[in-house]
Design a protein around this motif. Structure first.
Motif, PDB file in Angstrom:
ATOM      1  N   ALA A 108       0.810  -1.223   0.000  1.00 45.45           N
ATOM      2  CA  ALA A 108       0.000   0.000   0.000  1.00 45.45           C
ATOM      3  C   ALA A 108       0.841   1.268   0.000  1.00 45.45           C
ATOM      4  O   ALA A 108       1.738   1.443   0.823  1.00 45.45           O
ATOM      5  CB  ALA A 108      -0.935  -0.006   1.204  1.00 45.45           C
ATOM      6  N   SER A 109       0.543   2.147  -0.941  1.00 45.17           N
ATOM      7  CA  SER A 109       1.272   3.400  -1.101  1.00 45.17           C
ATOM      8  C   SER A 109       0.434   4.346  -1.935  1.00 45.17           C
ATOM      9  O   SER A 109      -0.249   3.924  -2.873  1.00 45.17           O
ATOM     10  CB  SER A 109       2.626   3.132  -1.774  1.00 45.17           C
ATOM     11  N   LEU A 110       0.495   5.636  -1.609  1.00 42.13           N
ATOM     12  CA  LEU A 110      -0.258   6.623  -2.382  1.00 42.13           C
ATOM     13  C   LEU A 110       0.263   6.721  -3.812  1.00 42.13           C
ATOM     14  O   LEU A 110      -0.495   7.014  -4.737  1.00 42.13           O
ATOM     15  CB  LEU A 110      -0.187   7.989  -1.701  1.00 42.13           C
ATOM     16  N   VAL A 111       1.550   6.476  -4.010  1.00 37.40           N
ATOM     17  CA  VAL A 111       2.117   6.525  -5.358  1.00 37.40           C
ATOM     18  C   VAL A 111       1.482   5.439  -6.224  1.00 37.40           C
ATOM     19  O   VAL A 111       1.144   5.672  -7.388  1.00 37.40           O
ATOM     20  CB  VAL A 111       3.646   6.358  -5.318  1.00 37.40           C
ATOM     21  N   LEU A 112       1.289   4.246  -5.659  1.00 38.76           N
ATOM     22  CA  LEU A 112       0.639   3.173  -6.406  1.00 38.76           C
ATOM     23  C   LEU A 112      -0.818   3.515  -6.702  1.00 38.76           C
ATOM     24  O   LEU A 112      -1.341   3.172  -7.769  1.00 38.76           O
ATOM     25  CB  LEU A 112       0.708   1.858  -5.627  1.00 38.76           C
ATOM     26  N   VAL A 113      -1.481   4.173  -5.777  1.00 41.38           N
ATOM     27  CA  VAL A 113      -2.855   4.613  -6.022  1.00 41.38           C
ATOM     28  C   VAL A 113      -2.885   5.569  -7.210  1.00 41.38           C
ATOM     29  O   VAL A 113      -3.741   5.472  -8.097  1.00 41.38           O
ATOM     30  CB  VAL A 113      -3.439   5.293  -4.770  1.00 41.38           C
ATOM     31  N   LEU A 114      -1.917   6.487  -7.254  1.00 46.35           N
ATOM     32  CA  LEU A 114      -1.826   7.425  -8.377  1.00 46.35           C
ATOM     33  C   LEU A 114      -1.557   6.688  -9.691  1.00 46.35           C
ATOM     34  O   LEU A 114      -2.097   7.055 -10.735  1.00 46.35           O
ATOM     35  CB  LEU A 114      -0.729   8.460  -8.119  1.00 46.35           C
ATOM     36  N   GLU A 115      -0.727   5.654  -9.647  1.00 46.00           N
ATOM     37  CA  GLU A 115      -0.446   4.881 -10.855  1.00 46.00           C
ATOM     38  C   GLU A 115      -1.714   4.176 -11.349  1.00 46.00           C
ATOM     39  O   GLU A 115      -1.969   4.116 -12.558  1.00 46.00           O
ATOM     40  CB  GLU A 115       0.658   3.862 -10.585  1.00 46.00           C
ATOM     41  N   GLY A 116      -2.489   3.633 -10.427  1.00 46.27           N
ATOM     42  CA  GLY A 116      -3.742   3.004 -10.805  1.00 46.27           C
ATOM     43  C   GLY A 116      -4.722   4.009 -11.385  1.00 46.27           C
ATOM     44  O   GLY A 116      -5.429   3.719 -12.362  1.00 46.27           O
ATOM     45  N   VAL A 117      -4.766   5.205 -10.807  1.00 46.60           N
ATOM     46  CA  VAL A 117      -5.649   6.260 -11.328  1.00 46.60           C
ATOM     47  C   VAL A 117      -5.227   6.651 -12.741  1.00 46.60           C
ATOM     48  O   VAL A 117      -6.075   6.901 -13.609  1.00 46.60           O
ATOM     49  CB  VAL A 117      -5.627   7.485 -10.386  1.00 46.60           C
ATOM     50  N   LEU A 118      -3.913   6.691 -13.003  1.00 46.55           N
ATOM     51  CA  LEU A 118      -3.433   7.011 -14.352  1.00 46.55           C
ATOM     52  C   LEU A 118      -3.940   5.989 -15.368  1.00 46.55           C
ATOM     53  O   LEU A 118      -4.369   6.353 -16.470  1.00 46.55           O
ATOM     54  CB  LEU A 118      -1.906   7.067 -14.374  1.00 46.55           C
ATOM     55  N   VAL A 119      -3.906   4.709 -14.993  1.00 51.00           N
ATOM     56  CA  VAL A 119      -4.426   3.661 -15.886  1.00 51.00           C
ATOM     57  C   VAL A 119      -5.900   3.913 -16.184  1.00 51.00           C
ATOM     58  O   VAL A 119      -6.340   3.851 -17.343  1.00 51.00           O
ATOM     59  CB  VAL A 119      -4.248   2.258 -15.259  1.00 51.00           C
TER      60      VAL A 119
END
Length: 354
Positions: A108-119
């Protein structure tokens, strides 16, 4: 390919898949080594290099399909590949996490959340692009594919900035997540290569050879697979979204398992999200090669696959936020949900004509 017998076509398909598996592993390993030695790991150039290197099979297949006029295979492989590569996280969750805990809880990380949002955002633009007029283009480029590429680059810039630290507690990492920083497995791979006496020149040569092998195998697997499975009654859309996408996702499974084995859970998810965000950029390549906008020719099945990719990605983004604790069948509830949704989605796809 049409003159070859079915057993020969199947042998070519399987052999090409094996080449893609092995060469893909070499590409991933040498990319990490070169990225560390050339100090590209956290730079924009490193992110672009990694995205292209890990998706060379899809690059080759898209180019081959566009040159042969089989745009349905190209579109199906890109959009179906996104959905299937998301399911790779199910495999990593069930088989690669040590100690036993849901993958999204440890990563869990906010950066990964941002990457998922980019997709998700990129795929939303894909849907918008399918509704534009087919003759809306300039200098062999249509606004949809150009917008997707620009959005991907801007997204990488923002993610590169986020990777250097976010104004949140723990820099955006969740408490109790993986103890070592994201990307530490790349340093371990580089150290292992150095211990084996593998110099930068040798790593670059291996990278080049693996890239060529992957490109050639990508063309062969698309041509042989389309002919063979077409004879079995499998449509181009279903072939591209399932069999072909599965074959080209083999390297992601292997490299993802390597990352999780080394405890780099964030990198394992990031590689999948990063590859999925890059795949729609290939619509620009297909448009340039075919000479006409690809997205406006998309069928409702392509839009269906895009929506499936959005839904599956959203489930994992939610998992990264809620960080499930319990496991079912050795996987988190988010992975179980993705597996069920993907199976239902492909079953639904099979019922859609044209």
């Amino acid at each position: 390919m049409g003159s070859l017998s079915s057993p020969v076509l199947l042998a070519l398909f399987v052999a090409s898949a094996a080449v893609i598996w092995y060469a893909g592993i070499k590409l991933s390993d040498t990319t990490d080594v070169l990225s560390e030695r050339l100090h590209l790991g956290s730079a924009l150039g490193g992110l672009i290099m990694l995205a292209i290197a890990t998706n060379l099979p899809e690059v080759a297949i898209t180019a081959s399909a566009a040159m042969s006029g089989q745009l349905d295979v190209a579109v199906g492989n890109i959009l179906g590949g996104i959905a299937l590569q998301t399911v790779v996280l199910v495999v990593l969750d069930a088989a690669g996490v040590r100690p036993r805990a849901p993958l999204t809880r440890l990563a869990a990380s906010l950066v990964l959340v941002l990457e998922g949002v980019l997709v998700i955002v990129v795929l939303a633009v894909v849907v918008m692009g399918t509704q534009l007029p087919g003759d809306l283009s300039f200098a062999r480029v249509d606004p949809a594919s150009l917008s997707i590429t620009a959005l991907w680059i801007v997204g990488l810039l923002l993610l590169n900035r986020a990777g250097k630290g976010l104004p949140w507690h723990e820099g955006g990492d969740a408490p109790g997540a993986q103890p070592e920083p994201r990307g530490h497995s790349k340093g371990k791979k580089e150290k292992s290569a150095s211990d084996k006496g593998i110099g930068t020149t040798r790593a670059a040569l291996v990278f080049g050879a693996a890239a060529v092998a992957t490109l050639v195998a990508g063309v062969v697997i698309e041509r042989s697979g389309e002919e063979f499975f077409g004879r079995q009654g499998l449509s181009g859309i279903l072939f591209g979204a399932t069999v072909l996408a599965a074959a080209t996702s083999l390297p992601e499974v292997s490299t993802g398992l390597t990352s999780t084995k080394l405890g780099d859970y964030q990198l394992a998810i990031s590689d999948i999200f990063g590859g999925n965000a890059f795949l729609p950029v290939l619509f620009l390549l297909a448009t340039l090669i075919s000479g006409k906008p690809v997205l406006p020719t998309a069928h409702h099945t392509d839009i269906y696959l895009t929506a499936l990719g959005i839904v599956l990605t959203a489930v994992y983004v939610a998992g990264l936020v809620f960080r499930p604790q319990r496991q079912f069948l050795r996987m988190g509830v988010d992975s179980l949900a993705v597996l069920v949704m993907y199976a239902a989605g492909i079953a639904g796809l099979a019922t859609i004509s044209g």
